[in-house]
Design a protein around this motif. Structure first.
Motif, short mmCIF file in Angstrom:
data_model
loop_
_atom_site.label_atom_id
_atom_site.label_comp_id
_atom_site.label_asym_id
_atom_site.label_seq_id
_atom_site.Cartn_x
_atom_site.Cartn_y
_atom_site.Cartn_z
N TYR A 1 0.83 -1.20 0.00
CA TYR A 1 0.00 0.00 0.00
C TYR A 1 0.86 1.25 0.00
O TYR A 1 1.98 1.26 0.51
CB TYR A 1 -0.92 0.03 1.23
N THR A 2 0.29 2.33 -0.57
CA THR A 2 0.89 3.67 -0.51
C THR A 2 -0.02 4.53 0.36
O THR A 2 -1.23 4.58 0.15
CB THR A 2 1.01 4.29 -1.91
N THR A 3 0.57 5.19 1.34
CA THR A 3 -0.18 6.04 2.27
C THR A 3 -0.08 7.48 1.81
O THR A 3 1.01 8.00 1.57
CB THR A 3 0.38 5.90 3.70
N TYR B 1 -5.17 5.06 2.12
CA TYR B 1 -4.32 3.89 1.92
C TYR B 1 -4.68 3.31 0.55
O TYR B 1 -5.70 2.67 0.38
CB TYR B 1 -4.53 2.86 3.02
N THR C 1 -6.35 10.51 5.89
CA THR C 1 -5.30 9.60 5.43
C THR C 1 -5.89 8.57 4.48
O THR C 1 -6.91 7.96 4.79
CB THR C 1 -4.64 8.90 6.62
#
Length: 280
Positions: free
Chosen positions: A144-146, A156, A154
């Motif tokens: 995953y990229t946050t 995900y 935020t």
């Protein structure tokens, strides 16, 4: 005793026959361990010199090390005469079952490897993807990229869809273009409006002199002549320059009687022609 002695003799003979295979297996084991350590060390140094992301390099090295040691064990077992066909078949079946169960995760893993390897964006970059994801990148993991969205939440994002989407990276260049489309009335003087806007942009210290700002007539709308304005600023000044100049341009045009008209519609009411009976 006469029954046991032949059995013991056979075991001793079998052990003696296995000694060459055992010795060759030990040599293969120690040589294989040395080669694996040498290869892992070489790849670690190459990843470090190539500035490969730490999370990606450590994960790839761990996976490669596990695969190499598994192959070494199978090779040693085959060398000493232990059958490995059944073991390989079990591993293949288990791998297929795990792969089918983790299709989504494997897709995200492949996407994470591609993102970390080719770096279409980095931590701190502001991006927007064609699949609707947008924000500032906080962390890039294998799966995953946050991101931090503009409203402070935020996000995900799975790496699989993100790696396959068209990505607009607004932080990848040092400069960025301001673009406005502002309509003025047909009664207003276009040259006067252009000069007012260009003078305003020329006085702004955030607007770059090269490339020079431009103001062009882009279309003739139903209610206004549309002017397209282009100006360049440093990437870090984009948000401040964009909103401040939007307000200044509107105020400058108003102060010089250059109107920005509302959408308008002309309605013509046609009265029906009187009938002979109505005339009486």
């Amino acid at each position: 005793m006469n029954y046991i002695e032949p059995k013991v003799a056979k075991l001793i003979d079998a052990f003696v026959d296995m000694i060459p295979s055992l010795l060759f297996g030990l040599i293969t084991l120690f040589l294989g361990i040395w080669l694996i350590k040498f290869l892992i060390g070489f790849l670690t140094r190459r990843f470090t010199k190539g500035n490969i992301d730490v999370s990606l390099s450590s994960f790839l090295i761990s996976v490669l090390k596990a695969i190499l040691y598994l192959l070494l064990i199978l090779q040693v077992a085959s060398t000493v005469g232990i059958p490995t066909t059944s073991f390989i078949a079990v591993l293949g079946t288990a791998g297929l079952a795990v792969g089918l169960a983790l299709q989504g995760s494997l897709s995200n893993f492949a996407g994470g490897v591609l993102i970390l390897l080719f770096k279409p964006f980095r931590i701190g970059h502001s991006i927007s993807a064609a699949n609707g994801v947008s924000g500032t990148v906080l962390k890039i993991d294998i799966l995953y990229t946050t991101l931090k969205a503009a409203n402070g939440t935020t996000l995900y994002a799975p790496n699989g869809p993100l790696a396959n989407a068209v990505i607009n990276n607004t932080s990848d260049n040092e400069t960025r273009m301001l673009e406005y489309i502002i309509g003025i009335s047909y009664n207003s003087n276009i040259d006067t409006a252009r000069k007012l806007i260009l003078n305003l942009l020329d006085k702004d210290p955030l607007v770059l002199k090269t490339p020079q700002p431009v103001v062009l007539v882009s279309s003739l709308g139903e209610n206004a002549v549309n002017l397209t304005i282009h100006a360049w600023v440093a990437n870090g000044d984009y948000t401040k320059a964009y909103y401040s100049n939007f307000q200044k341009i509107k105020e400058e045009l108003d102060n010089n009687s250059i109107s920005t008209p509302y959408p308008q519609r002309e309605v013509h009411i046609l009265s029906p022609a009187p009938t002979p009976g109505d005339q009486k």
